[in-house]
Scaffold this motif. Structure first.
Motif, PDB file in Angstrom:
ATOM      1  N   ALA A 129       0.838  -1.209   0.000  1.00  0.00           N
ATOM      2  CA  ALA A 129       0.000   0.000   0.000  1.00  0.00           C
ATOM      3  C   ALA A 129       0.869   1.253   0.000  1.00  0.00           C
ATOM      4  N   THR A 130       1.987   1.207   0.694  1.00  0.00           N
ATOM      5  CA  THR A 130       2.908   2.346   0.711  1.00  0.00           C
ATOM      6  C   THR A 130       3.460   2.595  -0.687  1.00  0.00           C
ATOM      7  N   GLN A 131       3.908   1.535  -1.351  1.00  0.00           N
ATOM      8  CA  GLN A 131       4.458   1.683  -2.698  1.00  0.00           C
ATOM      9  C   GLN A 131       3.402   2.195  -3.674  1.00  0.00           C
ATOM     10  N   ASP A 132       2.197   1.653  -3.590  1.00  0.00           N
ATOM     11  CA  ASP A 132       1.120   2.058  -4.507  1.00  0.00           C
ATOM     12  C   ASP A 132       0.712   3.506  -4.294  1.00  0.00           C
ATOM     13  N   SER A 133       0.563   3.908  -3.045  1.00  0.00           N
ATOM     14  CA  SER A 133       0.132   5.283  -2.776  1.00  0.00           C
ATOM     15  C   SER A 133       1.259   6.287  -3.003  1.00  0.00           C
ATOM     16  N   ALA A 134       2.504   5.881  -2.790  1.00  0.00           N
ATOM     17  CA  ALA A 134       3.633   6.789  -3.025  1.00  0.00           C
ATOM     18  C   ALA A 134       3.752   7.161  -4.505  1.00  0.00           C
ATOM     19  N   ARG A 135       3.236   6.308  -5.368  1.00  0.00           N
ATOM     20  CA  ARG A 135       3.272   6.595  -6.808  1.00  0.00           C
ATOM     21  C   ARG A 135       2.506   7.872  -7.140  1.00  0.00           C
ATOM     22  N   MET A 136       1.471   8.209  -6.347  1.00  0.00           N
ATOM     23  CA  MET A 136       0.725   9.456  -6.555  1.00  0.00           C
ATOM     24  C   MET A 136       1.618  10.678  -6.342  1.00  0.00           C
ATOM     25  N   ILE A 137       2.523  10.591  -5.383  1.00  0.00           N
ATOM     26  CA  ILE A 137       3.445  11.695  -5.115  1.00  0.00           C
ATOM     27  C   ILE A 137       4.588  11.671  -6.120  1.00  0.00           C
TER      28      ILE A 137
ATOM     29  N   ALA B 136      -3.013  18.000  -7.798  1.00  0.00           N
ATOM     30  CA  ALA B 136      -4.385  18.038  -7.297  1.00  0.00           C
ATOM     31  C   ALA B 136      -4.470  18.722  -5.929  1.00  0.00           C
ATOM     32  N   SER B 137      -3.355  19.255  -5.433  1.00  0.00           N
ATOM     33  CA  SER B 137      -3.288  19.940  -4.127  1.00  0.00           C
ATOM     34  C   SER B 137      -3.813  19.060  -3.001  1.00  0.00           C
TER      35      SER B 137
END
Length: 184
Positions: A60-68, A76-77
């Motif tokens: 989940a960390t790797q997947d969500s870090a991709r947004m950053i 998207a602020s």
């Protein structure tokens, strides 16, 4: 004297008969071994579940870090709450974890040499909640960490994998990367 000798022989016969009778030996042996067997079995299951939960948190960390990493969160602020909502809604975290108890720490740095990762556990075994949300700009170094306090139930017989007070284990997922050169 005669009575004493017959009493002794009857006790010997009783002991021999008891020694030869094997009907309840399996139940007795199981009663002796069962608590240790079940304690070991539950410790193995709990450890496996904890490692599985740690892997889910890491994914989940790797997947969500991709947004950053790709600049989508910055464009998207996203606030810290927006990012937390993304973590809970778009990854498999909500299956194993209570999303309200996931701590998110996002820090940006100018270079990999300046990255400083501190332990979130103090000397008394308490969790240090000093989380920030700074996703950085294009080309910045970012460290995303997710924390979850996992409850530990099997702590008897000298087996205790808790590293927090209150029989809890701190699970941590970490992603370190350099933001892509995105345009806002």
């Amino acid at each position: 004297m005669q009575a004493s000798a017959s009493a002794t022989s009857s006790i010997r016969r009783l002991l021999r008969r008891f020694r030869r009778n094997r009907r309840a030996s399996a139940a007795l042996e199981f009663a002796l071994v069962a608590p240790i067997f079940f304690a070991l079995l539950f410790a193995i299951i709990e450890t496996a579940l904890m490692f599985f939960a740690g892997q889910v948190l890491e994914t989940a960390t790797q997947d969500s870090a991709r947004m950053i990493l790709t600049g989508q969160a910055q464009s998207a602020s996203y606030s810290k709450q927006d990012f937390a909502d993304y973590v809970c809604n778009n990854t498999s975290v909500s299956v194993l974890f209570d999303c309200k108890k996931i701590y998110i720490d996002v820090k940006s740095y100018s270079s990999f040499g300046s990255v400083s990762i501190n332990s979130q556990i103090d000397n008394t075994g308490n969790f240090i909640n000093n989380m920030t949300y700074s996703p950085g700009a294009a080309g910045d170094i970012v460290v995303v960490r997710l924390f979850y306090q996992w409850p530990i139930f099997v702590t008897g017989l000298g087996y205790n994998i808790a590293n927090l007070s209150g029989s809890m284990r701190l699970l941590v997922g970490t992603a370190a990367f350099k933001n892509e050169p995105y345009s806002t």
